[in-house]
Design an enzyme around this catalytic site. Structure first.
Site, PDB file in Angstrom:
ATOM      1  N   GLY A  24       0.847  -1.201   0.000  1.00 35.92           N
ATOM      2  CA  GLY A  24       0.000   0.000   0.000  1.00 35.92           C
ATOM      3  C   GLY A  24       0.879   1.246   0.000  1.00 35.92           C
ATOM      4  N   ASP A  27       6.454  -4.903 -14.220  1.00 40.07           N
ATOM      5  CA  ASP A  27       5.810  -4.271 -13.069  1.00 40.07           C
ATOM      6  C   ASP A  27       5.529  -2.811 -13.431  1.00 40.07           C
ATOM      7  OD1 ASP A  27       5.268  -2.999 -10.643  1.00 40.07           O
ATOM      8  OD2 ASP A  27       6.633  -4.290  -9.520  1.00 40.07           O
ATOM      9  N   HIS A  44       3.545  -6.837 -11.058  1.00 39.32           N
ATOM     10  CA  HIS A  44       3.849  -6.373  -9.697  1.00 39.32           C
ATOM     11  C   HIS A  44       3.422  -7.343  -8.593  1.00 39.32           C
ATOM     12  CE1 HIS A  44       4.378  -3.375  -6.546  1.00 39.32           C
ATOM     13  NE2 HIS A  44       3.137  -3.532  -6.151  1.00 39.32           N
ATOM     14  N   SER A  56       6.607  -4.308  -2.464  1.00 39.27           N
ATOM     15  CA  SER A  56       6.033  -3.025  -2.837  1.00 39.27           C
ATOM     16  C   SER A  56       6.242  -2.014  -1.700  1.00 39.27           C
ATOM     17  CB  SER A  56       4.569  -3.246  -3.186  1.00 39.27           C
ATOM     18  OG  SER A  56       4.056  -2.156  -3.851  1.00 39.27           O
ATOM     19  N   TRP A  57       5.181  -1.381  -1.183  1.00 41.40           N
ATOM     20  CA  TRP A  57       5.375  -0.515  -0.016  1.00 41.40           C
ATOM     21  C   TRP A  57       6.038  -1.301   1.126  1.00 41.40           C
ATOM     22  CZ3 TRP A  57       6.115   3.808   2.420  1.00 41.40           C
ATOM     23  CH2 TRP A  57       6.016   3.799   3.816  1.00 41.40           C
TER      24      TRP A  57
END
Ligand code: STX
Length: 335
Positions: A59, A280, A312, A126-127
Site C-alpha cells: 500500500g 511491473d 507487480h 512493494s510498499w
C-alpha cells in the site's frame, strides 16, 4: 552468497513452480496499543520455536491477508504479521493521524520487543519493501535477512510514473476511470487533486475518489488482468488504502528524496534477495536496479531475481516461486 542476477528462461516458464504453503491459522493474535492513539492488530503463525520473521504488507494501507501467512515454511519459521496503522484490523480505521513511515518503524520495534526477538528476517513487497528498507537502515542490528519484492522507494519519478503519467500510456482505458473523479482543470497534479477529495468532508466524493484510486492499482498490478480485482473497490478497503497511500505519497514517505538507496551502506552484511517483475507497472524495474547496483557496490550479499513474465503482484506464478524459494534458502533448506 556472491554477486548474483537471475533471469527467467524459457525452460523456467514451463517448469513446475513453488506455490504458497497450505492455509494456516495464527497460534496467537493480539492488539498492540501504541500509546499515541492507534491499536495495531498482529498475529503469529508457524512454529513458535522457529526462525523469527516479520511480514510487511503493501500500500501503504492494504493490510494483511490470510495468504500472506503462507510464504514461509510453517515448521521452520515463526512469522509475525501485522496491519499497519489505520488499515486492516487495526484501529482507528483509515486514520492519518500519527501515521508516518517512522511511526511504522517504531511499531515494528514495539512488536519485536513484545516478542523478545533479537533479530528477524524482514519480508516486504512493494510498499512493504519501502518499509523494510526504512526499518533495516534504522535498525540493521535487528535484521537477519531481507526478502524484497517489487521495489518501491517513493522517489518523485516513481510516484509520477504511476499517478501522473507513465503507466497511463500502457493502460489508457483504465486510466480514464482513474481520471474520472477529477475535473480537467485539476489534472496537472493528480495526487493533490485526489487528496482534496480523500480528506474532504463530502462522504460521497471521498468514497468515489477512494474507489477509483484503489481500482486503478488493483487492475494494473499483474501482467494479465487479475481475477479478483473487485475487492479493491470494496468501500471499507478502498477508504483506508486510498487515504493512507495518498497521505504517504503527498509527504514523499516522510523521507528525503532518494534516502533509502543513498543509505544502503547501513545494510552491509545483511543477506538480501530482491525479486522484481520485469513488467511491473506499479513499481517499475528501474528502482530494483538502482537498489541492486547501490547494494552490490557495498557488499556482495545481494541477489536480484528478474521475473521475465510477471508484473507487480506477489501472487504471480514466477514471483511467488522466487519468494518461496528465497524464504526456504534463508532458513537453510536446499533449493
Ligand atoms: N502502492 C504499492 C504497493 O505497495 C503504490 C501496493 N500496490 N498494491 C498493493 O500494494 C496491494 C496488492 C497489496 C494492494
Amino acid at each position: 552468497m556472491s554477486i548474483f542476477q537471475h533471469h527467467t528462461t524459457h525452460a523456467d516458464i514451463h517448469a513446475p513452480k513453488r506455490m504458497l504453503y497450505p492455509p494456516i491459522e495464527p497460534f496467537r493474535t493480539g492488539m498492540l496499543d501504541t500509546g499515541d492513539g492507534h491499536e495495531i492488530y498482529w498475529e503469529l503463525v508457524g512454529n513458535p520455536a522457529g526462525q523469527p520473521a516479520i511480514f510487511l504488507h503493501g500500500g501503504p494501507g492494504a493490510g494483511c491477508s490470510a495468504d500472506h501467512r503462507r510464504l514461509f515454511d510453517p515448521e521452520r519459521y515463526c512469522v509475525l504479521l501485522f496491519d499497519q496503522r489505520g488499515c486492516g484490523r487495526s484501529r482507528p480505521h483509515a486514520s492519518l493521524e500519527r501515521n508516518t513511515t517512522w511511526d511504522l518503524v517504531s511499531d515494528i520495534e514495539r512488536l519485536r520487543s513484545m516478542l523478545g526477538t533479537e533479530r528477524w528476517l524482514v519480508f516486504g513487497g512493494s510498499w512493504g519493501s519501502t518499509l523494510a528498507l526504512a526499518y533495516a537502515e534504522e535498525c540493521p542490528e535487528h535484521v537477519s535477512a531481507l526478502v524484497l519484492r517489487g521495489i518501491f522507494t517513493l522517489r518523485q519519478h516513481e510516484l509520477d510514473w504511476f499517478y501522473q503519467a507513465g503507466a497511463s500510456y500502457l493502460y489508457p482505458d483504465l486510466w480514464e476511470e482513474y481520471l474520472a473523479p477529477i475535473p480537467e482543470a485539476e489534472r496537472d497534479d493528480m495526487v493533490a487533486a485526489y487528496r482534496r477529495r480523500l480528506v474532504g468532508d463530502n462522504a460521497a466524493a471521498q468514497l468515489e475518489a477512494a474507489q477509483a484510486w484503489a481500482r486503478w492499482e488493483g487492475r494494473t498490478i499483474s501482467l494479465l488482468p487479475p481475477p479478483d480485482a473487485d475487492h479493491y473497490g470494496d468501500a471499507h478497503f478502498a477508504l483506508a488504502f486510498a487515504r493512507i497511500e495518498n497521505h504517504y505519497f503527498t509527504h514523499h514517505g516522510f523521507m528525503e528524496e532518494g534516502q533509502l538507496i543513498a543509505h544502503v551502506d547501513r545494510l552491509r552484511g545483511i543477506p538480501t534477495v530482491i525479486v522484481q517483475g520485469r513488467y511491473d507497472l506499479c513499481t517499475p524495474a528501474t528502482t530494483a536496479w538502482d537498489l541492486y547496483q547501490a547494494m552490490v557496490a557495498i557488499h556482495p550479499e545481494v541477489e536480484l531475481h528478474w521475473v521475465g513474465n510477471a508484473g507487480h503482484a506477489y501472487s504471480e506464478p514466477g514471483i511467488l516461486d522466487q519468494l518461496v524459494r528465497a524464504t526456504d534458502r534463508l532458513c537453510g533448506k536446499e533449493d
